[in-house]
Design an enzyme around this catalytic site. Structure first.
Site, PDB file in Angstrom:
ATOM      1  N   ASP A  92      40.373  48.271  22.148  1.00 52.08           N
ATOM      2  CA  ASP A  92      40.595  49.682  21.840  1.00 52.08           C
ATOM      3  C   ASP A  92      42.017  49.820  21.311  1.00 52.08           C
ATOM      4  OD1 ASP A  92      42.118  49.485  24.078  1.00 52.08           O
ATOM      5  OD2 ASP A  92      40.902  50.784  25.327  1.00 52.08           O
ATOM      6  N   SER A  93      42.299  50.942  20.675  1.00 55.59           N
ATOM      7  CA  SER A  93      43.553  51.055  19.929  1.00 55.59           C
ATOM      8  C   SER A  93      44.732  51.454  20.789  1.00 55.59           C
ATOM      9  CB  SER A  93      43.385  52.062  18.805  1.00 55.59           C
ATOM     10  OG  SER A  93      43.017  53.318  19.349  1.00 55.59           O
ATOM     11  N   GLY A  94      44.473  51.978  21.980  1.00 55.02           N
ATOM     12  CA  GLY A  94      45.569  52.349  22.863  1.00 55.02           C
ATOM     13  C   GLY A  94      45.834  53.837  22.973  1.00 55.02           C
ATOM     14  N   GLY A  95      45.288  54.612  22.037  1.00 57.96           N
ATOM     15  CA  GLY A  95      45.554  56.054  22.045  1.00 57.96           C
ATOM     16  C   GLY A  95      45.081  56.743  23.314  1.00 57.96           C
ATOM     17  N   ASP A 144      43.458  56.809  17.145  1.00 56.05           N
ATOM     18  CA  ASP A 144      42.987  58.175  16.956  1.00 56.05           C
ATOM     19  C   ASP A 144      43.856  59.126  17.775  1.00 56.05           C
ATOM     20  OD1 ASP A 144      42.060  57.188  19.360  1.00 56.05           O
ATOM     21  OD2 ASP A 144      40.217  58.355  19.339  1.00 56.05           O
ATOM     22  N   GLN A 186      36.247  62.006  16.179  1.00 54.74           N
ATOM     23  CA  GLN A 186      36.715  62.933  17.221  1.00 54.74           C
ATOM     24  C   GLN A 186      36.014  64.285  17.019  1.00 54.74           C
ATOM     25  OE1 GLN A 186      38.422  62.863  19.929  1.00 54.74           O
ATOM     26  NE2 GLN A 186      39.154  60.749  19.962  1.00 54.74           N
ATOM     27  N   GLY A 213      36.575  60.607  22.602  1.00 57.80           N
ATOM     28  CA  GLY A 213      36.836  61.926  23.178  1.00 57.80           C
ATOM     29  C   GLY A 213      35.687  62.472  23.993  1.00 57.80           C
ATOM     30  N   ASP A 263      31.262  51.213  26.452  1.00 57.05           N
ATOM     31  CA  ASP A 263      32.193  50.535  27.353  1.00 57.05           C
ATOM     32  C   ASP A 263      32.544  51.526  28.437  1.00 57.05           C
ATOM     33  OD1 ASP A 263      35.355  51.355  27.461  1.00 57.05           O
ATOM     34  OD2 ASP A 263      34.405  52.082  25.640  1.00 57.05           O
ATOM     35  N   CYS A 301      17.034  43.248  42.107  1.00 55.94           N
ATOM     36  CA  CYS A 301      18.126  42.585  41.381  1.00 55.94           C
ATOM     37  C   CYS A 301      18.139  41.094  41.700  1.00 55.94           C
ATOM     38  CB  CYS A 301      19.457  43.212  41.771  1.00 55.94           C
ATOM     39  SG  CYS A 301      20.874  42.465  40.935  1.00 55.94           S
ATOM     40  N   CYS A 303      20.833  39.073  40.929  1.00 52.11           N
ATOM     41  CA  CYS A 303      22.201  38.545  40.842  1.00 52.11           C
ATOM     42  C   CYS A 303      22.504  37.686  42.068  1.00 52.11           C
ATOM     43  CB  CYS A 303      23.215  39.676  40.712  1.00 52.11           C
ATOM     44  SG  CYS A 303      23.668  40.469  42.265  1.00 52.11           S
ATOM     45  N   CYS A 306      22.795  39.600  45.407  1.00 51.03           N
ATOM     46  CA  CYS A 306      21.542  40.054  46.012  1.00 51.03           C
ATOM     47  C   CYS A 306      20.675  38.882  46.488  1.00 51.03           C
ATOM     48  CB  CYS A 306      20.767  40.925  45.024  1.00 51.03           C
ATOM     49  SG  CYS A 306      21.593  42.509  44.733  1.00 51.03           S
ATOM     50  N   HIS A 332      27.340  42.264  41.141  1.00 50.74           N
ATOM     51  CA  HIS A 332      26.109  43.054  41.229  1.00 50.74           C
ATOM     52  C   HIS A 332      26.106  44.229  40.237  1.00 50.74           C
ATOM     53  CE1 HIS A 332      22.709  45.348  42.471  1.00 50.74           C
ATOM     54  NE2 HIS A 332      23.525  46.392  42.521  1.00 50.74           N
TER      55      HIS A 332
HETATM   56 ZN   LIG Z   1      22.478  42.391  42.598  1.00 50.50          ZN
END
Ligand SMILES: [Zn+2]
Length: 367
Positions: A92-95, A144, A186, A213, A263, A301, A303, A306, A332
């Site tokens: 990401d750009s940091g803004g 941005d 934006q 935004g 994200d 799950c 993972c 679990c 998890h």
């Molecule tokens: Zn799990």
């Protein structure tokens, strides 16, 4: 030929599945990027990231330009070598981070004080591109001008126009052809401004678009309206990425509208606060009712957490502040998130995304 491209593989209504190709490999979409602020997804080794199903990770320009500095990262093999992650990386750009530091915003750029040592730091659209090119991320984001919501329309409009001018400057500053730069839409919560912002940024011809935004405290309806206004203005053959969104219901609503990428700190941050995301809703591992509970966090799950550990054991680790608790809950929560998106892709390919979405949301009753 651009460094990053997107090819559709299936569509279901407005929802779509596809493959984003990058210099460091392909990403199936829709997909999620775990947040590795300081070139590490907290508590996760890169092997862990592969195991939970991550295909692309996000790192943070603002933090890395201050510590250890982009020159150090560049020297140690750019981000891929530095953090030993051979897959795709978006920065990401940091803004967005800078916004919380109360920066001075001028036409030239942002001026703020470093959270590390109070030093005066300037971040311009050109510098944001240069830093990200030195970091070597596959996908860089333009700088941005984020605005807090709610804000007066005049301020939102001003930020939108400035974001557009900064996007033009970022394109001019770009030097590396082997890396991609995405634009950012934006426009706040105002559908008219969102539509305008998307149209203007799309005209600049980026290989992908962030919708920024959002996920900053607006209602789900406001977010849906903003997406409905912006998305039709973006070229269908380009990736669409809603920045900062990562809750189950929010991602499914955005996927239904044709979003490809997300994200968010939610899965990893909640894990470190003792919250587990599960198919039947989110649970807090702290609760006394789990003391003697032999069941896994989530029956559905697979993972390692679990498969191996009971709620009773995880509660014990968490309440005694053992570091393993953070790691196991992060494993998890990320597995849950990647499973959700994999199932969404499968549902889109099978033409039953809406049914899948309704089923997931109805099952998540929670605490
Ligand atoms: Zn799990």
């Amino acid at each position: 030929m651009t460094a990053v491209a997107w090819e559709p593989s299936a569509g279901d209504g407005n929802a779509r599945a596809g493959v984003m190709s990058t210099p460091h490999g392909d990403v199936e979409t829709p997909n999620f990027m775990p947040v590795g602020t300081r070139a590490t997804v907290k508590t996760m080794d890169v092997e862990d990231l592969r195991t939970v199903g991550a295909q692309i990770v996000l790192a943070n320009t603002y933090h890395l330009m201050l510590r250890p500095g982009e020159a150090v990262v560049s020297k140690l093999g750019e981000l891929h070598g530095f953090m030993a992650w051979s897959g795709p990386i978006l920065t990401d750009s940091g803004g967005y981070q800078v916004l919380s530091l109360n920066p001075t915003i001028t036409e030239e750029g942002l001026v703020f004080r470093s959270t590390y040592d109070g030093a005066r730091v300037e971040l311009t659209p050109e510098r944001a591109v240069a830093v990200q090119e030195a970091l070597g991320s596959d996908i860089a984001m333009v700088l941005d001008v984020p605005v807090p919501l709610p804000s007066p329309r005049r301020l939102v409009e001003e930020a939108m126009h400035r974001t557009h001018r900064w996007a033009e400057r970022a394109l001019d500053a770009k030097q590396r052809d082997d890396r991609a730069l995405f634009g950012i839409v934006q426009g706040g919560a105002d559908p008219d401004l969102r539509e305008q912002a998307a149209k203007d940024i799309a005209a600049l011809g980026f290989p992908g678009y962030g919708i920024g935004g959002l996920a900053v405290g607006e209602t789900a309806d406001e977010r849906d309206l903003a997406l409905d206004a912006a998305i039709p203005q973006l070229p269908p053959a380009r990736v669409r990425y809603v920045m900062g969104l990562g809750d189950t219901e929010g991602m499914l609503a955005a996927i239904a509208r044709g979003v490809d990428l997300f994200d968010c700190v939610i899965p990893t941050r909640l894990a470190r606060h003792g919250k587990a995301l599960t198919r039947s809703g989110d649970i807090s591992i702290k609760r006394a009712e789990w003391v003697e509970d032999e069941t896994p966090l989530d029956d559905g799950c697979s993972c390692l957490t679990c498969r191996r550990y009971s709620r009773g054991y995880l509660r014990h680790l968490y309440t005694t502040s053992e570091p393993l608790a953070d790691r196991l809950l992060t494993v998890h929560n990320l597995t849950y998130t990647f499973d959700l998106l994999r199932m969404a892709r499968t549902a889109i390919a099978a033409g039953r995304f809406n049914e899948f979405r309704q089923h997931v949301v109805a099952a998540r009753v929670g605490e």
